[in-house]
Design an enzyme around this catalytic site. Structure first.
Site, PDB file in Angstrom:
ATOM      1  N   SER A   1      43.049  32.846  44.799  1.00 18.22           N
ATOM      2  CA  SER A   1      43.119  34.037  45.086  1.00 18.22           C
ATOM      3  C   SER A   1      42.434  34.854  44.121  1.00 18.22           C
ATOM      4  CB  SER A   1      44.637  34.442  45.295  1.00 18.22           C
ATOM      5  OG  SER A   1      45.054  34.240  44.016  1.00 18.22           O
TER       6      SER A   1
ATOM      7  N   LYS B   1      39.558  30.074  32.838  1.00 15.07           N
ATOM      8  CA  LYS B   1      39.385  28.990  34.003  1.00 15.07           C
ATOM      9  C   LYS B   1      37.849  28.571  34.057  1.00 15.07           C
ATOM     10  CE  LYS B   1      43.335  29.716  36.385  1.00 15.07           C
ATOM     11  NZ  LYS B   1      44.329  30.019  37.812  1.00 15.07           N
TER      12      LYS B   1
END
Length: 311
Positions: free
Chosen positions: A75, A50
């Site tokens: 999260s 990511k």
């Protein structure tokens, strides 16, 4: 989206990411009867792929936008990625996290300089809190997976993999919010030679599998899976890419995820998180179909809470 868009994105983010290694295992090849090339994004900065999409999304903002900061809701891994990418670029990052997010992930976000705003653990609360920060601070909202700049960034992992192994017949990735598999599918389309992309998804959160069946974005009523990174659903930007360029999605049981994770830990001596084990579990489950094929697997991340291992 063009081939050049993906190339330009890769050039843009190169100073801010690691070019991760591609590893092989003779033993795992023997078990599966295939040649597997693991793209180790668990060795990426902040421990997951990511970082790529986060860096690209922030770099695509104007200087005026960057000066007001960025906000996202996540999260875990995207929260860490935005925090680190923003820090690397001198940009303020506001991270909306559900109150139930693992402490290890909250600590990592703080360590990377992100400012955490906690909210109740529902998607609606996450979105509402993010919108509130956008209004108050003027920060630019960056979606973890349903954003073209993020998708292109995530696709650079498969681009590198195909540069290193040009004749791959399949690339497997996990499917959560859809950013990684959409980016991978674009990379395979532009840089592969008849290279098919296959998603791995837990039965417990098989919304992407059902979405491909029904032709519309489906949701999950429950999210009872150890693959905590795959609890999100597809978006209106990545879903059309997935529909067009992803061959299929193979669903796996929770025990199959644990077994695949354990096998990689034991045999390859590398740490991967449960979500990351899902595509390898999908290959193991269906290995007869892939005999003697050359297969790439994107090992998406290695951010594991060592106090809560599933084995």
């Amino acid at each position: 989206m063009t081939k050049q868009d993906l190339k330009d994105c890769h050039t843009r983010i190169t100073p801010y990411i690691h070019r991760t290694p591609v590893l092989t295992s003779r033993l795992l090849n023997e078990i599966c009867g295939t040649s597997i090339f693991f793209k180790c994004e668990n060795f990426q900065r902040m421990g997951a792929f990511k970082m790529r999409g986060a860096a690209n999304a922030i770099l695509q903002l104007t200087a005026a936008q960057q000066s007001k900061g960025v906000v996202t809701h996540s999260s875990g891994n995207f929260a860490q990625a935005i925090s680190l990418a923003a820090k690397s670029l001198g940009v303020k990052a506001y991270i909306v996290m559900p109150s139930t997010a693992p402490q290890v992930k909250k600590d990592a976000v703080k360590g990377y300089g992100g400012e955490i705003i906690e909210c109740p653990p529902t998607l609606q609360d996450r979105e509402n809190t993010s919108m509130q920060i956008q209004k108050e601070k003027g920060a630019a909202f960056l979606h973890p997976s349903n954003d073209l700049d993020v998708i292109l960034g995530q696709g650079t992992a498969a681009l590198e993999l195909l540069e290193d192994q040009q004749d791959l017949e399949y690339i497997f990735t996990p499917v959560g919010g859809g950013g990684l598999i959409a980016g991978t599918a674009l990379a395979a389309h532009f840089f592969g030679t008849n290279c098919k992309v296959i998603g791995g998804e837990p039965f417990e959160v098989d919304d992407a599998y059902r979405s491909l069946q029904s032709g519309k974005i489906e949701t999950n009523t429950s999210t009872n899976t150890i693959a905590d990174g795959l609890k999100t659903q597809l978006g209106d930007i990545n879903f059309p890419i997935i529909q067009k360029h992803v061959s299929e999605i193979i669903r796996v049981e929770e025990q199959e995820i644990v077994d695949a994770m354990k096998l990689i830990w034991e045999r390859m001596k590398i740490i991967i998180e449960p979500s990351c084990a899902v595509p390898f579990a999908a290959l193991l489950k269906d290995k007869e179909r892939f005999q003697n094929k050359k297969i790439g697997i994107v090992l998406s991340g290695g951010n594991v809470d060592l106090n809560h291992l599933p084995f």
